[in-house]
Each structure stands twice: as C-alpha cells, then as structure tokens.
Write a protein that holds these residues in place. Structure first.
Motif, short mmCIF file in Angstrom:
data_model
loop_
_atom_site.label_atom_id
_atom_site.label_comp_id
_atom_site.label_asym_id
_atom_site.label_seq_id
_atom_site.Cartn_x
_atom_site.Cartn_y
_atom_site.Cartn_z
N GLU A 106 0.83 -1.21 0.00
CA GLU A 106 0.00 0.00 0.00
C GLU A 106 0.86 1.26 0.00
O GLU A 106 1.95 1.30 0.58
CB GLU A 106 -0.93 -0.02 1.21
N SER A 107 0.35 2.27 -0.66
CA SER A 107 1.09 3.51 -0.86
C SER A 107 1.51 4.17 0.45
O SER A 107 0.79 4.16 1.45
CB SER A 107 0.23 4.50 -1.65
N GLN A 108 2.69 4.77 0.40
CA GLN A 108 3.17 5.55 1.54
C GLN A 108 2.18 6.66 1.87
O GLN A 108 1.99 7.02 3.03
CB GLN A 108 4.52 6.17 1.20
N PHE A 109 1.51 7.18 0.84
CA PHE A 109 0.55 8.28 1.07
C PHE A 109 -0.66 7.80 1.86
O PHE A 109 -1.25 8.58 2.62
CB PHE A 109 0.11 8.88 -0.26
N LEU A 110 -1.02 6.52 1.70
CA LEU A 110 -2.11 5.98 2.52
C LEU A 110 -1.70 5.93 3.99
O LEU A 110 -2.49 6.22 4.88
CB LEU A 110 -2.47 4.56 2.04
N ARG A 111 -0.45 5.58 4.21
CA ARG A 111 0.04 5.48 5.59
C ARG A 111 0.16 6.86 6.24
O ARG A 111 0.18 6.96 7.47
CB ARG A 111 1.38 4.74 5.61
N GLU A 112 0.27 7.90 5.41
CA GLU A 112 0.39 9.26 5.95
C GLU A 112 -0.98 9.88 6.27
O GLU A 112 -1.05 10.89 6.95
CB GLU A 112 1.13 10.15 4.94
N LEU A 113 -2.05 9.29 5.76
CA LEU A 113 -3.39 9.84 5.98
C LEU A 113 -3.79 9.76 7.45
O LEU A 113 -3.44 8.80 8.16
CB LEU A 113 -4.41 9.07 5.14
N ASP A 114 -4.55 10.75 7.89
CA ASP A 114 -5.12 10.75 9.22
C ASP A 114 -6.16 9.63 9.28
O ASP A 114 -7.20 9.70 8.63
CB ASP A 114 -5.76 12.11 9.49
N LYS A 115 -5.88 8.58 10.06
CA LYS A 115 -6.75 7.39 10.08
C LYS A 115 -8.15 7.68 10.61
O LYS A 115 -9.09 6.94 10.31
CB LYS A 115 -6.09 6.28 10.92
N SER A 116 -8.30 8.74 11.36
CA SER A 116 -9.64 9.07 11.89
C SER A 116 -10.58 9.56 10.80
O SER A 116 -11.79 9.64 11.01
CB SER A 116 -9.51 10.14 12.97
N LEU A 117 -10.02 9.85 9.61
CA LEU A 117 -10.84 10.37 8.51
C LEU A 117 -11.21 9.28 7.50
O LEU A 117 -11.86 9.57 6.50
CB LEU A 117 -10.09 11.49 7.78
N ILE A 118 -10.82 8.03 7.78
CA ILE A 118 -10.98 6.95 6.80
C ILE A 118 -11.90 5.86 7.34
O ILE A 118 -11.87 5.53 8.53
CB ILE A 118 -9.61 6.33 6.45
N GLU A 119 -12.70 5.29 6.42
CA GLU A 119 -13.50 4.12 6.75
C GLU A 119 -13.32 3.08 5.65
O GLU A 119 -12.82 3.38 4.58
CB GLU A 119 -14.98 4.50 6.89
N GLY A 120 -13.72 1.84 5.96
CA GLY A 120 -13.54 0.77 4.98
C GLY A 120 -12.45 -0.17 5.43
O GLY A 120 -12.32 -0.48 6.62
N ASP A 121 -11.63 -0.63 4.49
CA ASP A 121 -10.55 -1.55 4.82
C ASP A 121 -9.47 -0.85 5.63
O ASP A 121 -9.23 0.35 5.49
CB ASP A 121 -9.95 -2.14 3.55
#
Length: 733
Positions: free
Chosen positions: A624-639
C-alpha cells in the motif's frame, strides 16, 4: 464597491492591493479566480487604471476565457486588457516583431505532431538508428535545452562531445534550421524567442514595459525558466506584479516547472506583500483534513492549511482489492450505487497516476453500460482528416510551411509519390527556397508527366488564390473552398466506407468549430484562428456538460473539480512511482500530485489499491502507498491500511525493509535483501562436504552429495538440487 463584499477578508485584501509586488498563496478551491477578476475590476473601476495597461497570463485557454468572461460580466462591457495564456501573449508579441529575429510575421506554429514528423525526416536523412534514438528522445532533450536556454552549438560544450551528445547536437541544429527555413516556431520557441526579442531590441522591451504597467500571473508555481524571465523582464520597469499560485500544487517539474519561482518570489522582488487564501469553498472538511495530513509531510512548502465552514461530510472510503479487475469492479459498482435521479454520470471522475491504468476501468464501465469519456486519448485535432485540412489552411496562411505541404501535396492522390517528393525537397534545398516556390517554377513542373503537372498546377493555383484573398474571406468560406476544390471531400465520398463517413462527420464538426469562433468574433482572421486551435490544451477539451464518467490522469485533472472522485492504484511503485526517487525532490512532487487528486473531490472520495497488479505484462504483489500510511486514520473508513509492527533486525533496518526516520525508497528493499543475503552467507559459511545432512525450508531435509564452495549438490529424497552457497537458506544438521 459592493461587488467586493462577495469576497472574504483575505481575498478583499489581495484585490485592493494594487501597487508593488504581491504574492497570493491560494490553496486549492480557495477562490483565486474570483480574487483575480475582482482585483482587475477594482483596478479599472476604482483606481482608474487603464485596462490597456493590464496583462494577465495563465496556462490554459479555458482559464483565460473564464477570467475574461467574469471580468466583463462584473463591469458590464468589453475589456481591452490582455488576458491570455503565456503562449498566446508571446505569439501576439512575435506576430508584430518577428522580422527582428529573421522570421516573417505569418510564421507557422508547429504542434507536437508536426515536430515529430520533422524529427523523423531528420533521423532518416542522417541515417540514425530510429530504434535506438526515437523522435521523442530528441524532442525531450531539445525542449529542455530551450527552457534553459542552451543552443545546439552550446550543447556539446555543456554535455560533452561523446557520440550521443554529438548526435543530439546534430539533430538539434538541423531541426532549428528546418524550422527557420519553414518560417515556423514550436511551442518552446514562442517563449524563448520572445525573451530573445526583448534582449535583442531594447525598444521593443520598453514598448511592452510601458504598456503593461500592471502584471498578473496565474498558477505561478508552474512557471518554467523562460516564463519566469519573460515576466521578470516585463515587470522590472514598474514593479507592479501580482503572482497567484500554490506551491502545494506544483506538479509539472518533470516538464520544466520550477517551484523555486514561487518559493523565492520574495527574493526576486523587494517589499513583497503576501496574502494567504486558506478558506476552501469546494470540499468537505474531512477531504481537506486528508489532503493536509499528506501534504504536511513535504518540507519545501510555504506554511498554510486549508479550512472550510462546511460540514465534516462523509469519511474517505478505502478499499483494498484482490487485483486490478476487482478494483475496477468495485469502482463501477459504487458508481452504479451512487448514481440517482439527481446525480449525473459526469459527477463522477476516476483519477489515476498513469494512462495505462484506464483499460480495466473502461472494460468494467462498458460491461455495466455506464457511459464514460477518457480525457487524454487521441485529441480531436490530431485525427488524420483534421490534421490534413488544417495543413491546407496553414499553407494558405504561410506558403513557406514545407511540413504542411509535404503532408497534403498528395492528399487526395495527385500522383506525387515518395521518390518524386524527395526530389522536390532536394531541389528546394539546393535552390534555398520553399518547396511551394519550387513548384511555381514552370521548368520544374514540365519535368513531370502531363497529368501530374496539371494536378500540381491546380494545387498551387488553389493555394495561391485563397492566400491572396485570405484577408477578404471568412475562414468558413476558405474552409469550404479548400474542401471542395482540393478534391479532398470527393475522395472521401468515393470511398463509400464507414470509416470515410466518420471522417466526413469529423470534417463537418470542424466546420462547427469555425462557426463558433466566427460567432464569438466576426472579424477573426485566419492567423488568429490557427493560433487558437494550435494552442489548445488538453484540459480545454473537457466538456463538463457531457453526461459521462470522466477518466483521466491526476495531472490532467488539475484545475477541475467533481462531486465524487475515485483515486485507484494507491500502491508504492505506482503512486508514488519508482521514478519519483530518481530526483531528490521527486517524492515531494508525487505527494503534491496526491494532494491535487484529493482536493478535486467536493463531496466524496474513494481511495483503492490492489493486493496484486498486472501492469505492462508483469504481475506483482503490491504494498500500500506511503501516502495511505500518511493519511489521518480518523478520517478513513472501509478496509484497514496495513502497517507492520517494526522489528529491529540490526543496523537500523526494520522488518519491513524501511530505515527508521526516512521515507520509503525503492532501493531500500534491495538494500534489505542484500543484508539478508549477507546474513545467509554468514549462516551457511560452515564448510559443507559430502555426507553432511542439511535442512531447507522448502525441500526439507537432504544429504550433501558434493560442494565446491560455491555450488552444493543435495539429494532431497532422491531429487537432486544444485544450490548456490550463501543464497540458499541451508542449515547444517
């Protein structure tokens, strides 16, 4: 001044600051176009500045037209300011002063297709191996040279005098001489030659410095060296320059954009006022939060953070697909699910990193009968019949345009084959004149058969007749006459095929294009029309009214917005791509591209990746992309986004192959693999000899038959294997 009440505090401050250098840092969706248009209105209506003294430049015809239309709507009448693209502004200046540089004022502008044709001819003439050196290879180098600028004569001094450099310099030199002979310029020349013009003739520079006392530049972060020099030379006299841009959206460094132009603007001009536009009017706060959590990892950026007074909105959806087919199926299914009576297909956009990703989405959408449009495929203006008829028009405008003549001299068939044309080219070169002038010589024509001579005479008469009357005819009249009298339309009709019918439809559609331009400006001239279609950018082809899902690269999406956006391929190696690590700031530019992609979404955003992907015929398991790992996890849903627990394996390297404290780089995996290989070598350094028993994680236990220190032969239950010592994970029992 009631119109200024529509602006927020920062926008109003920028609009009302008119004297001296001004830097407007405008984040994505922060209303920069409104700020610029209101600033022009304020300058003309409140400050009494003559619109004649204002120059506003941007990068696309779409942006220039939108800005001009908004200004004229606000003031209620036309405006004689120059609101143009860089290339259009330079072209307009060169049309008036081309003779200073040795060109005729009716010079042609060659597009990339014309350039490739010219380079192919040069490659053939020099006997260069076309497989080793492609036209794109030479054109890429030539374009970079013109941006610096480096002449063909200077090339070997700068890059060495080896065989490759000498070959490039030779092709570059011949290309430049061919352009001059054809009285033509390419897109890079429009900028380069304008700067050369200013340097060569100070009176011309003074003329435009005195005219353009107030200069505005849109998307300043995307300017290259030539654009920077063009603007700086014009602004030096009065110092009233306003640049608008966002360093977080500088995504064109690969084609010459220099982010230092905006980052160091305060060094180029004294007493700069800086205004930050941080309020976003496009996206929900969740989308903005996700964009900021990624872009804040960049070091080379101005400090700013977008905010909005909109609701938080939906969280960003992340989906980890099994492969690229599953990814495309998921996205197509989501579009079907989200599509409703009040939502159209053109509310949806699929933004990918590379054009090669589009195929699976096209297939998935087609299966579900979802209409789609790929932006970035074959341009309408690059179709054969359109290129043919525009070459007729180009030749009417500029009879020295050999490239245009070569394309159409035998379209339709006039009996002039490759060998005859080659003789004509050689003869014209010896006589140091254009091929058209050579064809005007009766002695030359008489050397052909009577049928060919008659066809050539008809051709030259046709071009001459419309060339002499081009000032007195509408473009649509010239177009109709060329189509019919050249025999081009008749030749298509006689083919009586579906393909020919499609070509005729395209030619009729092109007439609609001409009518549209004539409706906008009844006095438009042929040179002006040719300039406009030559300078069309790909984003100008986007028809927001077409009810179809839009597929495009993230680079093409800059400047656009959509309610629903899908960003597939979020994997290391694809996005960010491995090439990002070839340059020191490559990863930062990829991160800016990710920021641009995210901020295209107004309401909903989906991010997807695939566990394994087949690309360019090779299937790989992905990370998975480094940019995914940099995302604020509180803003994401799903996998869930997978993040390994770090386990130190020595020398600062961790179990996922990443060095602590550094960003992921492709060669870190190679470095880690080499360390593991070294460890294997040390583990199996014990001398193995015949009769020893060993274990292997895949083949089980076995007996050593022989070992020469490098290769060991082992029998695993009668199955003999030859394994390399140090590479094979063997354990002596």
């Amino acid at each position: 001044m009631e119109y200024l009440n529509k602006l927020n505090k920062e926008q109003r401050a920028a609009a009302m600051y008119t004297e001296g250098p001004l830097l407007i840092l405008a984040g994505a969706g922060s209303g920069k176009t409104s700020t610029m248009t209101h600033r022009i209105v304020y300058m003309t209506e409140e400050k009494g500045i003559d619109p004649y003294n204002i120059l506003a430049v941007t990068f696309t015809n779409k942006a220039a037209k939108e800005m001009k239309d908004r200004v004229e709507t606000l003031i209620g009448h036309g405006l004689n300011s120059w609101i143009l693209t860089f290339h259009s502004a330079c072209l307009r200046i060169l049309r008036s002063h081309a003779e200073v540089l040795g060109y005729g004022r009716d010079f042609a502008v060659y597009d990339p297709t014309d350039q490739k044709t010219m380079i192919k001819n040069i490659i053939k003439e020099l006997g260069i191996d076309a497989k080793r050196y492609t036209p794109s290879y030479f054109l890429g180098i030539i374009s970079k040279c013109k941006e610096k600028p480096i002449t063909a004569e200077e090339y070997t001094n700068v890059y060495g005098d080896d065989i490759k450099a000498k070959t490039v310099a030779q092709v570059y030199g011949m290309y430049e001489r061919a352009l001059k002979k054809n009285n033509a310029m390419d897109f890079d020349d429009l900028l380069l030659n304008t700067v050369r013009l200013f340097k060569k003739d100070e009176t011309v520079l003074l003329k435009y410095q005195n005219r353009f006392r107030y200069i505005m530049v849109d998307e300043y972060q995307d300017t290259n060296r030539m654009q920077y020099m063009f603007i700086k030379m014009l602004a030096e006299a009065h110092n009233n320059i306003c640049v608008v841009g966002d360093d977080d959206q500088c995504i064109y460094q690969w084609r010459g954009a220099d982010i230092r132009n905006i980052l160091e603007f305060e060094k180029d001009f004294k007493d700069v006022k800086v205004v930050k536009l941080e309020q976003n009017y496009r996206s929900t706060s969740n989308i903005l939060g996700a964009a900021h959590s990624v872009i804040s990892n960049n070091r080379s950026r101005k400090s700013k953070k977008l905010w909005t007074d909109q609701d938080a909105g939906n969280k960003i959806v992340y989906y980890r697909a099994e492969d690229e087919r599953d990814e495309a199926y998921f996205i197509a299914s989501e579009i079907n699910r989200m599509k409703s009576s009040d939502r159209k297909y053109n509310d949806f956009a699929i933004l990918y990193r590379t054009n090669s990703q589009s195929r699976t989405f096209e297939e998935a959408l087609s299966r579900r009968e979802i209409p789609y449009r790929v932006l970035g495929g074959l341009r309408y203006y690059d179709r054969k019949e359109i290129k043919d008829i525009t070459c007729y028009l180009r030749l009417v405008q500029n009879k020295a345009d050999d490239l245009a003549l070569i394309r159409i001299i035998n379209e339709p068939k006039r009996g002039i084959g490759g060998k005859t044309l080659e003789k004509l080219r050689t003869l014209a070169a010896v006589r140091q004149e254009s091929i058209f002038n050579t064809l005007m010589d009766r002695e030359v024509i008489s050397s052909f058969s009577s049928k060919i001579s008659s066809n050539i005479e008809s051709f030259t008469e046709l071009i001459n007749s419309y060339s002499s009357e081009k000032e007195n005819l509408r473009i649509s009249d010239i177009y109709d006459g060329l189509l019919v009298k050249s025999g081009y339309l008749k030749a298509l009709e006689e083919q009586n095929t579906l393909e020919a019918e499609s070509r005729i439809e395209n030619l009729m559609e092109f007439k609609s294009v001409i009518y549209n331009y004539e409706d906008e400006d009844p006095n438009i001239t042929l040179p002006e029309f040719m300039e406009r279609i030559a300078l069309l950018a790909e984003v100008d082809n986007h028809d927001a009214g077409e009810n179809a899902v839009v597929l495009m690269t993230m680079h093409s999406a800059k400047g656009l917005e959509f309610p629903f956006v899908f960003m597939p391929g979020m994997e290391d190696g694809l996005f960010p791509g491995w090439r990002a690590f070839d340059r020191e700031d490559g990863l930062e530019e990829e991160r800016r591209l990710c920021y641009v992609g995210i901020t295209r979404a107004k309401e909903r955003l989906w991010l997807t990746s695939a566990e394994r992907r087949t690309l360019y015929g090779k299937t790989d398991y992905t990370r998975e992309s480094q940019f995914l790992r940099e995302l604020d996890k509180s803003l994401i849903e799903g996998d869930a986004i997978f993040e390994k627990k770090k386990r130190d394996v020595g020398q600062g390297v961790f179990s996922d192959g990443i060095t602590e404290g550094s960003s992921f780089k492709p060669f870190d995996q190679l470095k880690y693999a080499r360390q593991q290989m070294k460890k294997n070598l040390e583990d199996s350094s014990d001398d193995l000899s015949a009769g020893d028993m060993v274990s292997h994680p895949k083949f089980g236990e076995g007996k050593v038959l022989s070992c020469d220190g490098k290769i060991v032969q082992i029998s695993f239950d009668g199955d003999v294997k030859k394994l390399a010592v140090g590479f094979a994970p063997l354990k002596k029992l």
